[in-house]
Every structure is written in structure tokens, then in C-alpha cells.
Design a protein around this motif. Structure first.
Motif, PDB file in Angstrom:
ATOM      1  N   GLU A 153      -9.925   1.514   8.786  1.00 15.78           N
ATOM      2  CA  GLU A 153     -10.815   1.043   7.718  1.00 15.78           C
ATOM      3  C   GLU A 153     -10.109   1.143   6.369  1.00 15.78           C
ATOM      4  N   ALA A 154      -9.414   2.250   6.127  1.00 18.57           N
ATOM      5  CA  ALA A 154      -8.662   2.403   4.876  1.00 18.57           C
ATOM      6  C   ALA A 154      -7.583   1.322   4.772  1.00 18.57           C
ATOM      7  N   LEU A 155      -6.888   1.061   5.859  1.00 14.60           N
ATOM      8  CA  LEU A 155      -5.870   0.011   5.862  1.00 14.60           C
ATOM      9  C   LEU A 155      -6.493  -1.369   5.644  1.00 14.60           C
ATOM     10  N   ARG A 156      -7.607  -1.630   6.298  1.00 11.72           N
ATOM     11  CA  ARG A 156      -8.277  -2.927   6.146  1.00 11.72           C
ATOM     12  C   ARG A 156      -8.673  -3.159   4.694  1.00 11.72           C
ATOM     13  N   GLN A 157      -9.256  -2.134   4.075  1.00  8.69           N
ATOM     14  CA  GLN A 157      -9.683  -2.274   2.688  1.00  8.69           C
ATOM     15  C   GLN A 157      -8.513  -2.562   1.752  1.00  8.69           C
ATOM     16  N   ASN A 158      -7.327  -2.139   2.126  1.00  9.92           N
ATOM     17  CA  ASN A 158      -6.132  -2.385   1.323  1.00  9.92           C
ATOM     18  C   ASN A 158      -5.304  -3.536   1.886  1.00  9.92           C
ATOM     19  N   GLN A 159      -5.967  -4.419   2.606  1.00  9.47           N
ATOM     20  CA  GLN A 159      -5.386  -5.639   3.171  1.00  9.47           C
ATOM     21  C   GLN A 159      -4.129  -5.397   4.005  1.00  9.47           C
ATOM     22  N   PHE A 160      -4.042  -4.248   4.651  1.00  3.43           N
ATOM     23  CA  PHE A 160      -2.900  -3.933   5.517  1.00  3.43           C
ATOM     24  C   PHE A 160      -1.586  -4.236   4.789  1.00  3.43           C
ATOM     25  N   MET A 202       0.846  -1.180   0.000  1.00  2.00           N
ATOM     26  CA  MET A 202       0.000   0.000   0.000  1.00  2.00           C
ATOM     27  C   MET A 202       0.886   1.236   0.000  1.00  2.00           C
ATOM     28  N   ALA A 203       0.528   2.191  -0.801  1.00  2.00           N
ATOM     29  CA  ALA A 203       1.205   3.479  -0.737  1.00  2.00           C
ATOM     30  C   ALA A 203       0.913   4.085   0.627  1.00  2.00           C
ATOM     31  N   VAL A 204       1.559   5.150   0.937  1.00  2.00           N
ATOM     32  CA  VAL A 204       1.432   5.734   2.263  1.00  2.00           C
ATOM     33  C   VAL A 204       0.089   6.431   2.447  1.00  2.00           C
ATOM     34  N   LEU A 205      -0.592   6.070   3.507  1.00  2.00           N
ATOM     35  CA  LEU A 205      -1.831   6.726   3.907  1.00  2.00           C
ATOM     36  C   LEU A 205      -1.482   8.078   4.509  1.00  2.00           C
ATOM     37  N   ASN A 206      -2.351   9.047   4.339  1.00  2.00           N
ATOM     38  CA  ASN A 206      -2.123  10.405   4.829  1.00  2.00           C
ATOM     39  C   ASN A 206      -3.240  10.823   5.769  1.00  2.00           C
ATOM     40  N   ILE A 207      -2.872  11.303   6.942  1.00  2.00           N
ATOM     41  CA  ILE A 207      -3.826  11.831   7.904  1.00  2.00           C
ATOM     42  C   ILE A 207      -3.610  13.348   7.954  1.00  2.00           C
ATOM     43  N   ALA A 249       2.646   4.246  14.095  1.00  2.00           N
ATOM     44  CA  ALA A 249       2.388   2.810  14.217  1.00  2.00           C
ATOM     45  C   ALA A 249       1.880   2.176  12.923  1.00  2.00           C
ATOM     46  N   ILE A 250       1.234   2.969  12.076  1.00  2.00           N
ATOM     47  CA  ILE A 250       0.673   2.415  10.838  1.00  2.00           C
ATOM     48  C   ILE A 250       1.435   2.870   9.597  1.00  2.00           C
ATOM     49  N   GLY A 251       2.466   3.667   9.779  1.00  2.00           N
ATOM     50  CA  GLY A 251       3.260   4.136   8.646  1.00  2.00           C
ATOM     51  C   GLY A 251       2.583   5.210   7.825  1.00  2.00           C
ATOM     52  N   ALA A 252       1.740   6.008   8.452  1.00  2.00           N
ATOM     53  CA  ALA A 252       1.029   7.078   7.749  1.00  2.00           C
ATOM     54  C   ALA A 252       1.775   8.400   7.898  1.00  2.00           C
ATOM     55  N   ARG A 253       1.558   9.280   6.949  1.00  2.00           N
ATOM     56  CA  ARG A 253       2.079  10.644   7.037  1.00  2.00           C
ATOM     57  C   ARG A 253       1.066  11.500   7.776  1.00  2.00           C
ATOM     58  N   LEU A 254       1.566  12.457   8.549  1.00  2.00           N
ATOM     59  CA  LEU A 254       0.701  13.395   9.257  1.00  2.00           C
ATOM     60  C   LEU A 254       0.885  14.778   8.653  1.00  2.00           C
ATOM     61  N   HIS A 255      -0.234  15.404   8.281  1.00  2.00           N
ATOM     62  CA  HIS A 255      -0.234  16.749   7.715  1.00  2.00           C
ATOM     63  C   HIS A 255      -1.005  17.648   8.673  1.00  2.00           C
ATOM     64  N   LEU A 256      -0.402  18.762   9.072  1.00  2.00           N
ATOM     65  CA  LEU A 256      -1.016  19.691  10.007  1.00  2.00           C
ATOM     66  C   LEU A 256      -1.230  21.034   9.320  1.00  2.00           C
TER      67      LEU A 256
END
Length: 166
Positions: A144-151, A1-6, A26-33
Motif C-alpha cells: 500500500e505504501a509503495l502503491r501510494q508512491n506510484q511504485f 521513492m526513497a527507501v521504505l523501511n520495515i 524484492a521491493i528494495g526495502a530496508r529491514l530493521h530487527l
């Protein structure tokens, strides 16, 4: 999975940002503030909530929503709001999508939501409830986004072996 963004749009409470940062690490996501922030990033409360994960976090800050859009062209953004037409679980999340959450006191600004009605998602809750805690909402939608992309980028196989009892 490409990187998820929060994405946190003008977050106000340092503990929430810290908790979300810890989840991102913990999930390897990027954080945008998106500023203004209701706290300084070097505040003890942010680092305490994020614990020792904060230094490993991929975090970007933006002076406003316009700069965020300019620096992330073609981003597929889902806007988490109590006003969303679709449930968060009814959306098909792209591997590198952006999940945006608004400030604790007012959510994502109405003018942004009006521009993107089909990208607004909501987490179901009782009518009497005003909203969920920001860090809880971010974790619910992110997983949910991670689950849909099979982690895809997580090491689930090793986890399953640890849970197997001989």
C-alpha cells in the motif's frame, strides 16, 4: 521513492522474518530487527524462507526500541496493530517511512502504542480473527505504501511490456 523501511519489533518466528526479508529484497526495502529475536539470524529456517535473497538484504539490528529510535532520529513510524484507529489504507505514507510490526505472540508493546495513537494503523478483518500472519501483514501494508508512491523505484514499464500479448 526513497527507501521504505520495515521494522520487526522482537519477532519470534524465523520463517516470518525470512519471508519478510524476501519481500524487502524484492521491493528494495530496508529491514530493521529489534531484539530480542526468537531465533538466530544464521538459522537455516531464516535463510531458507528468505532463499537466496537474504545476502542482498539491507538489514540492521538493534538491542532494543530505544536504540532503534536513537539510530533513526526523526523517523516517521507507522505502528501496525489490531488496536489501530485508522485503516492502513487511510494513511498517506511518506516515501521513506517506517512500518513497524510486533512479535507474533503479542504485537507491539502497549506502552509504545499509547505514546503514538495517531500513528497506529490496522488491517481490517473479521472480529473472530485474532490477527493475520506477520509476513502477510507486512506485505499488505508495504505494498500500500509503495502503491501510494506510484511504485517509483520499481520497473513497472518493463513488466507491462511482458504482459502484452501480440
Amino acid at each position: 521513492m526513497a527507501v521504505l523501511n520495515i521494522v520487526l519489533h522482537e519477532p519470534e518466528i524465523p520463517q516470518n522474518a525470512g519471508n519478510i526479508g524476501r519481500t524487502c529484497a524484492a521491493i528494495g526495502a530496508r529491514l530493521h530487527l529489534i531484539e530480542p529475536l526468537g531465533f538466530l539470524l544464521n538459522e537455516k529456517s531464516v535463510k531458507r524462507a528468505g532463499m537466496d535473497y537474504w545476502d542482498d538484504l539491507d538489514v540492521s539490528t538493534y538491542v532494543n526500541y530505544t536504540e532503534f529510535l536513537e539510530k533513526n532520529p526523526n523517523a516517521k513510524i507507522y505502528y501496525a496493530t489490531t488496536k489501530g484507529r485508522r485503516l492502513y489504507s487511510e494513511v498517506s505514507y511518506e516515501p521513506d517511512c517506517y512500518l513497524m510490526f510486533g512479535k507474533e505472540s503479542g504485537g507491539i508493546p502497549e506502552e509504545i502504542l499509547i505514546e503514538h495513537p495517531d500513528a497506529c494503523i490496522r488491517i481490517p478483518m473479521l472480529d473472530e480473527a485474532r490477527s493475520l500472519n506477520l509476513s502477510n501483514a507486512a506485505a499488505i501494508v508495504a505494498y500500500e505504501a509503495l502503491r501510494q508512491n506510484q511504485f517509483q523505484h520499481m520497473q513497472l514499464e518493463g513488466e507491462l511490456h511482458r504482459l502484452h500479448w501480440d
